[in-house]
Design a protein around this motif. Sequence first.
Motif, PDB file in Angstrom:
ATOM      1  N   HIS A  19      33.684   9.451   1.471  1.00  0.00           N
ATOM      2  CA  HIS A  19      33.863   8.159   2.123  1.00  0.00           C
ATOM      3  C   HIS A  19      32.525   7.577   2.559  1.00  0.00           C
ATOM      4  O   HIS A  19      31.613   8.318   2.947  1.00  0.00           O
ATOM      5  N   LEU A  20      32.417   6.268   2.473  1.00  0.00           N
ATOM      6  CA  LEU A  20      31.213   5.611   2.973  1.00  0.00           C
ATOM      7  C   LEU A  20      31.087   5.851   4.474  1.00  0.00           C
ATOM      8  O   LEU A  20      32.090   5.934   5.185  1.00  0.00           O
ATOM      9  N   THR A  21      29.866   5.934   4.937  1.00  0.00           N
ATOM     10  CA  THR A  21      29.615   6.149   6.357  1.00  0.00           C
ATOM     11  C   THR A  21      29.833   4.861   7.141  1.00  0.00           C
ATOM     12  O   THR A  21      29.888   3.760   6.568  1.00  0.00           O
ATOM     13  N   LYS A  22      29.910   4.997   8.449  1.00  0.00           N
ATOM     14  CA  LYS A  22      30.038   3.821   9.301  1.00  0.00           C
ATOM     15  C   LYS A  22      28.839   2.898   9.125  1.00  0.00           C
ATOM     16  O   LYS A  22      28.980   1.662   9.138  1.00  0.00           O
ATOM     17  N   GLU A  23      27.667   3.488   8.958  1.00  0.00           N
ATOM     18  CA  GLU A  23      26.455   2.686   8.767  1.00  0.00           C
ATOM     19  C   GLU A  23      26.535   1.894   7.465  1.00  0.00           C
ATOM     20  O   GLU A  23      26.160   0.713   7.414  1.00  0.00           O
ATOM     21  N   GLU A  24      27.017   2.516   6.403  1.00  0.00           N
ATOM     22  CA  GLU A  24      27.162   1.817   5.128  1.00  0.00           C
ATOM     23  C   GLU A  24      28.210   0.713   5.224  1.00  0.00           C
ATOM     24  O   GLU A  24      28.008  -0.403   4.723  1.00  0.00           O
ATOM     25  N   LEU A  25      29.306   0.998   5.876  1.00  0.00           N
ATOM     26  CA  LEU A  25      30.371  -0.001   6.000  1.00  0.00           C
ATOM     27  C   LEU A  25      29.918  -1.211   6.805  1.00  0.00           C
ATOM     28  O   LEU A  25      30.367  -2.334   6.542  1.00  0.00           O
ATOM     29  N   ARG A  26      29.026  -0.998   7.760  1.00  0.00           N
ATOM     30  CA  ARG A  26      28.538  -2.110   8.565  1.00  0.00           C
ATOM     31  C   ARG A  26      27.684  -3.085   7.749  1.00  0.00           C
ATOM     32  O   ARG A  26      27.456  -4.216   8.183  1.00  0.00           O
ATOM     33  N   THR A  27      27.201  -2.668   6.594  1.00  0.00           N
ATOM     34  CA  THR A  27      26.393  -3.567   5.758  1.00  0.00           C
ATOM     35  C   THR A  27      27.233  -4.525   4.931  1.00  0.00           C
ATOM     36  O   THR A  27      26.689  -5.419   4.275  1.00  0.00           O
ATOM     37  N   ILE A  28      28.551  -4.360   4.945  1.00  0.00           N
ATOM     38  CA  ILE A  28      29.446  -5.236   4.195  1.00  0.00           C
ATOM     39  C   ILE A  28      29.857  -6.402   5.090  1.00  0.00           C
ATOM     40  O   ILE A  28      30.519  -6.209   6.111  1.00  0.00           O
ATOM     41  N   PHE A  29      29.455  -7.620   4.709  1.00  0.00           N
ATOM     42  CA  PHE A  29      29.865  -8.810   5.457  1.00  0.00           C
ATOM     43  C   PHE A  29      31.318  -9.133   5.116  1.00  0.00           C
ATOM     44  O   PHE A  29      31.740  -9.002   3.969  1.00  0.00           O
ATOM     45  N   ARG A  30      32.076  -9.617   6.113  1.00  0.00           N
ATOM     46  CA  ARG A  30      33.499  -9.879   5.893  1.00  0.00           C
ATOM     47  C   ARG A  30      33.918 -11.148   6.635  1.00  0.00           C
ATOM     48  O   ARG A  30      33.537 -11.358   7.780  1.00  0.00           O
ATOM     49  N   TYR A  31      34.724 -11.936   5.956  1.00  0.00           N
ATOM     50  CA  TYR A  31      35.324 -13.107   6.593  1.00  0.00           C
ATOM     51  C   TYR A  31      36.782 -13.190   6.147  1.00  0.00           C
ATOM     52  O   TYR A  31      37.078 -13.166   4.937  1.00  0.00           O
ATOM     53  N   SER A  32      37.684 -13.291   7.093  1.00  0.00           N
ATOM     54  CA  SER A  32      39.096 -13.511   6.795  1.00  0.00           C
ATOM     55  C   SER A  32      39.547 -14.820   7.415  1.00  0.00           C
ATOM     56  O   SER A  32      39.282 -15.084   8.592  1.00  0.00           O
ATOM     57  N   SER A  33      40.250 -15.618   6.643  1.00  0.00           N
ATOM     58  CA  SER A  33      40.815 -16.868   7.172  1.00  0.00           C
ATOM     59  C   SER A  33      41.891 -16.601   8.207  1.00  0.00           C
ATOM     60  O   SER A  33      42.283 -17.512   8.948  1.00  0.00           O
TER      61      SER A  33
END
Length: 213
Positions: free
Chosen positions: A123-137
């Motif tokens: 699994h990706l680490t928390k640090e790696e996951l934080r690099t993914i930008f996300r926007y939900s309507s």
Amino acid sequence: MTPKIPYCPALADKSIEQVNALLDDAGLSLSIDKLNWQKQYPYRPITSVYLARTDDMLYIKWHVNGIMLKAVYTEDNSDVYKDSCVEFFCLLPDGKHYINLEFNCIGTCSASRRLSRTEDVVHLTKEELRTIFRYSSLGRRPFCEIDGQFTWDLCVGVPLQLLGIEGELPEEIRCNFYKCADDTSAVHFVSWAPINTDRPDFHRPEAFGRLGL
């Protein structure tokens, strides 16, 4: 002819909310519409995906129109596939391990690198996951299943480095895009590239389609 993800350097200085507004026009558009298991799971929400890249980011926007919404998972690397979920799996040309990125409709992410569904899963680490930008309507607050007709967007920015791309770009990637909702009243399993299996299984890199970079 292999579809190509457009290079859009103007997106590099935009927020993920701004990218979401621009991708319909700037991005490559694909339909997630393959009902590989139509007899067991005939429901198919109307789902499109839009793609573009900069020098260091891949932007993906899913646009969904469906009859149900559910988003109870708020912690990354939880079972988001049980909610209203969209997914992107990617394999590089010289790689054996693929990365699977799964998001519920409020942007909670589960992600890993793996050899197969059950082999060598990291699994990706928390640090790696934080690099993914996300926007939900829909915002980021969780909610139990609700019925009705809903249209929503989820837009993410994934660092190319997270996909294993550093330095010179490969000519293409192998990938698939999905829409699912395993633990809802409208269970469905829909893909962009077709999958030839007896039962639902998204972890089939041999069925991945191709996109140029």
